[in-house]
Write an enzyme that holds these catalytic residues in place. Structure first.
Site, PDB file in Angstrom:
ATOM      1  N   GLU A 271      49.438  39.691  24.430  1.00 20.03           N
ATOM      2  CA  GLU A 271      48.285  40.634  23.855  1.00 20.03           C
ATOM      3  C   GLU A 271      48.865  42.036  23.443  1.00 20.03           C
ATOM      4  O   GLU A 271      49.530  42.477  24.222  1.00 20.03           O
ATOM      5  CB  GLU A 271      47.234  40.667  24.781  1.00 20.03           C
ATOM      6  N   ARG A 486      54.033  34.127  38.643  1.00 13.41           N
ATOM      7  CA  ARG A 486      54.170  35.375  37.946  1.00 13.41           C
ATOM      8  C   ARG A 486      54.995  36.256  39.036  1.00 13.41           C
ATOM      9  O   ARG A 486      55.048  36.017  40.385  1.00 13.41           O
ATOM     10  CB  ARG A 486      52.809  36.208  37.734  1.00 13.41           C
ATOM     11  N   LYS A 496      47.774  48.181  32.467  1.00 16.43           N
ATOM     12  CA  LYS A 496      47.336  49.154  31.619  1.00 16.43           C
ATOM     13  C   LYS A 496      46.229  50.229  31.997  1.00 16.43           C
ATOM     14  O   LYS A 496      46.785  51.584  31.814  1.00 16.43           O
ATOM     15  CB  LYS A 496      46.795  48.541  30.306  1.00 16.43           C
TER      16      LYS A 496
END
Length: 744
Positions: A271, A486, A496
């Site tokens: 994204e 992950r 973020k």
């Protein structure tokens, strides 16, 4: 006299005289060790045995909070802490619990105080490890990596004495293999270095536990090639467990093979709403690497379906980082490329009775058991008209959504496919005021691009059923979704939102602050892309989520920089030295190898004059006060006795700024409220950045450009920062020369 007393005290702990003298040069360490040894002697009332002395030295050299010294010394001298493993656990505990008082019961549990490991338990653990590797042991004999046996036994018996485990391993291996033969004594041939283009340095496979990898000799390409992952072959999607077939599946797969020719196709679908971080590096290596290892192609596809959060700088930065890691996409695509097709398919989904327009608000859909939509069974034609009205801008944001009729693995019912957003899109402008969601877009974009292996992280496993359902509901080609664990790092924050909070608080400068673990930050700090790729290989293609220690990444960095960073000299805390009998009328030019171990890699020239500068810490002050300058005499290296040690120096140097970085956070898991109750912003390390200015560096680096890398002798590896300007270089310390295993 005091120095002689300390020397005697330190040698009494079991230190060699040389080690004791070196310790005395470090004021802080010698003071802490002196206090620890004195307390131990007072408690014991006798001399200190070598085992206790070793632990006391380890304590003094690694403890960062002097308040805890007395507390930990008492545990050592009373033999409650008597192994290196226990000491490491104790140091970690006091580091992560800085507030008084210490809960002694919890502390002792965490440090294995009172735990008794019997010889029988050690024998059983080693025997189990030997039996697991018996076939390989019988083939490789004494060339087998015995450290693997010890590591497995240690994993089973955390508090066992390492020496006892090693002794037991030696005995059982001897019993199994017999004495060493001449063949056993021959050196094992070295494995040739592989080509860097394949990121093919030897690495660990996928056995990772508590951040420590069990090392095997499998490269990333070997982990991803052919049958290694047990993935399906292109066109054989139906052989994958859990894959849902329909009467149309085989015809669709046949068409798929005609289009792709049986080629492996993957995609990396970020994204564009933030900067890539170390976790993305694993995803990039996995997606691009799997395609490359199997002669396939990989798309870089931007999932640009949320215009509110997307910025042009993120698209550029993501492309830059993929290229920096050494990968070239087959094609750069965007979900927005397919907006017309996605809308047409949404209308078809409504016609098939599999989607409807809903007016429930967002807050009504939250929680574990939201009420079913009262509009779920509205007529198809009505939903089609309302969906067209959504596209024409006749609903406000939140007034209408298009929902799909399915229940996901996590119990979520009827996920949203489209929502209204009056935000211009960076590529399509004001053409659209409705945008598809991830749950709707992802699998259909994979289908359009004929992806064979849709590789994603484990948290998307709950969406696998919707992935298969949607493709089958529309009778389009259905790829296979495969999940992997992950990659996370301790002492790091990568979201973020939280990085923006760090920037706003002034804790870091921006996304590329070298204390962060974004890829732009790691590049600025001087981490080579090969090292990051090697680290991902070392972590392996794991199914379970992996949280690694930063020092394992730093070890990969050292491996690369040791071979690629030319040597230079710099002085952080200069002390002027005047050579009173300098043997020449003017400065001499000296040729110095760029890589002392391999002079074929060239030389650089440095001046040597009557005035040089050394590190202040390399001079032991006799008088009180601050020494400003030294006057010395020089002699030829071959005249007189051999020097006991070597130090670095600079002559006619350049001034520069050097930035020394430490961990940004004090705790392993700064986002864990149990570990950091005050939140991650309360866990900042006040010593995470030290700016040394002016520092001195030899003039051989005068023409260095941003991101050029050097090893400054005895100091570490450094990279030129982009803040550098004409006549004023700025260096970032990338990593120290050696890992500090006791860093707490």
């Amino acid at each position: 006299m005091a120095a002689l007393d300390s020397l005697s005290l330190f040698t009494g702990l079991g230190l060699s005289e040389h080690k004791a003298r070196e310790t005395l040069k470090n004021t802080a360490l010698s003071a802490q060790l002196r206090e620890a040894a004195t307390q131990a002697q007072q408690t014991l009332g006798c001399t200190i045995d070598k085992a206790t002395g070793t632990l006391l030295y380890g304590l003094a050299s690694r403890l960062r909070d002097p308040r805890r010294l007395s507390f930990l010394v008492s545990y050592i001298v009373n033999r409650k802490i008597h192994t290196e493993t226990q000491l490491s656990a104790a140091l970690e505990y006091v580091r992560s619990h800085p507030l008084d008082p210490i809960n002694t019961m919890v502390f002792e549990q965490e440090c294995g105080v009172g735990v008794v490991v019997t010889p029988e338990q050690i024998e059983e653990a080693v025997e189990a490890a030997v039996n697991r590797h018996r076939p390989q042991l019988l083939v490789e004999r004494y060339h087998f990596n015995m450290g693997l046996l010890m590591g497995e036994a240690r994993a089973a018996l955390k508090w066992a004495d390492g020496k006892m485990i090693k002794h037991e391993v030696d005995m059982q291996v001897l019993h199994l293999l017999g004495p060493k033969t001449e063949t056993d004594l021959e050196k094992k041939p070295k494995v040739a270095k592989a080509q860097p283009e394949e990121t093919d340095r030897r690495a660990a496979k996928d056995v990772v536990e508590n951040g420590e990898a069990v090392v095997q000799t499998l490269s990333l390409m070997e982990q991803l090639r052919g049958e290694a992952l047990k993935f399906h072959k292109p066109g054989e999607n139906y052989k994958t467990p859990g894959y849902v077939t329909t009467p149309h599946t085989m015809d669709l797969l046949k068409q798929h093979l005609e289009i792709t020719g049986g080629q492996v196709r993957t995609r990396f679908p970020p994204e564009p709403n933030g900067i890539l971080h170390i976790g993305h590096a694993k995803a990039i290596n996995f997606n691009f690497g799997y395609a490359k290892a199997n002669n396939g192609i990989c798309f870089l596809r931007f999932d640009d379906t949320n215009p509110e959060k997307e910025e042009a700088k993120f698209f550029t930065a993501i492309c830059d980082m993929v290229a920096w890691l050494g990968y070239i996409p087959y094609k750069v695509t965007y979900a927005s490329n397919y907006f017309d097709q996605l809308y047409a398919w949404a209308e078809e989904l409504i016609r098939r009775g599999q989607a409807y327009v809903c007016h429930q608000r967002g807050e009504e859909l939250k929680g574990h058991n939201p009420l079913p939509s009262p509009w779920r069974d509205r007529p198809t034609e009505e939903s089609l008209l309302l969906f067209e009205a959504m596209r024409k801008g006749k609903f406000a944001e939140g007034e209408a959504t298009l929902r799909m009729k399915l229940v996901m693995e996590d119990g979520k019912m009827d996920p949203v496919a489209y929502r209204v957003k009056y935000t211009p899109h960076h590529r399509t402008g004001d053409t659209w005021c409705i945008y598809p969601t991830y749950d709707y877009t992802h699998c259909l974009c994979d289908s359009i691009e004929h992806i064979t292996h849709s590789l994603c992280t484990k948290e998307f496993q709950a969406r696998r059923s919707s992935y298969f359902w949607l493709c089958n509901a529309l009778d389009v080609y259905c790829p296979v979704q495969w999940e992997y664990g992950r990659l996370n790092l301790h002492y790091a924050v990568v979201s973020k939102r939280k990085i923006l909070q760090l920037v706003a608080a002034g804790a870091v400068r921006d996304w590329d602050d070298p204390r962060l673990f974004t890829l732009t930050a790691l590049r600025r700090r001087g981490f080579p892309p090969e090292a990051i790729n090697n680290f991902c290989a070392r972590v392996g293609v794991t199914v379970a989520q992996t949280t690694m220690e930063p020092h394992l990444l730093e070890a990969c960095v050292r491996d690369v920089l040791n071979d690629t960073a030319p040597r230079a000299m710099a002085v952080l805390e200069p002390l002027q030295v005047v050579i009173t009998n300098f043997p020449a009328a003017k400065s001499l030019d000296i040729q110095v190898p760029n890589f002392p171990a391999d002079e074929t890699k060239g030389f650089h020239q440095i001046p040597f004059g009557p005035i040089v500068f050394i590190e202040r810490t390399d001079f032991k002050e006799g008088p009180s006060g601050c020494v400003e300058s030294l006057e010395v005499t020089c002699r030829r290296a071959d005249a007189g006795e051999k020097p006991k040690a070597f130090i670095h120096w600079v002559s006619q140097p350049l001034t520069c700024e050097i930035r020394l970085y430490e961990r940004l956070f004090q705790h392993k898991n700064p986002e864990d409220p149990a570990e950091v109750p005050g939140g991650f912003l309360s866990d900042l390390n006040p010593a995470s950045l030290q700016v040394v200015e002016p520092a001195l560096v030899d003039c051989s680096v005068a023409l260095a450009k941003p991101f050029d890398k050097f090893q400054f002798e005895r100091l570490g590896y450094f990279s030129v920062d982009p803040d550098s300007c004409q006549g004023q270089l700025v260096f970032n310390r990338t990593v120290t020369l050696k890992e500090d295993p006791g860093k707490v």
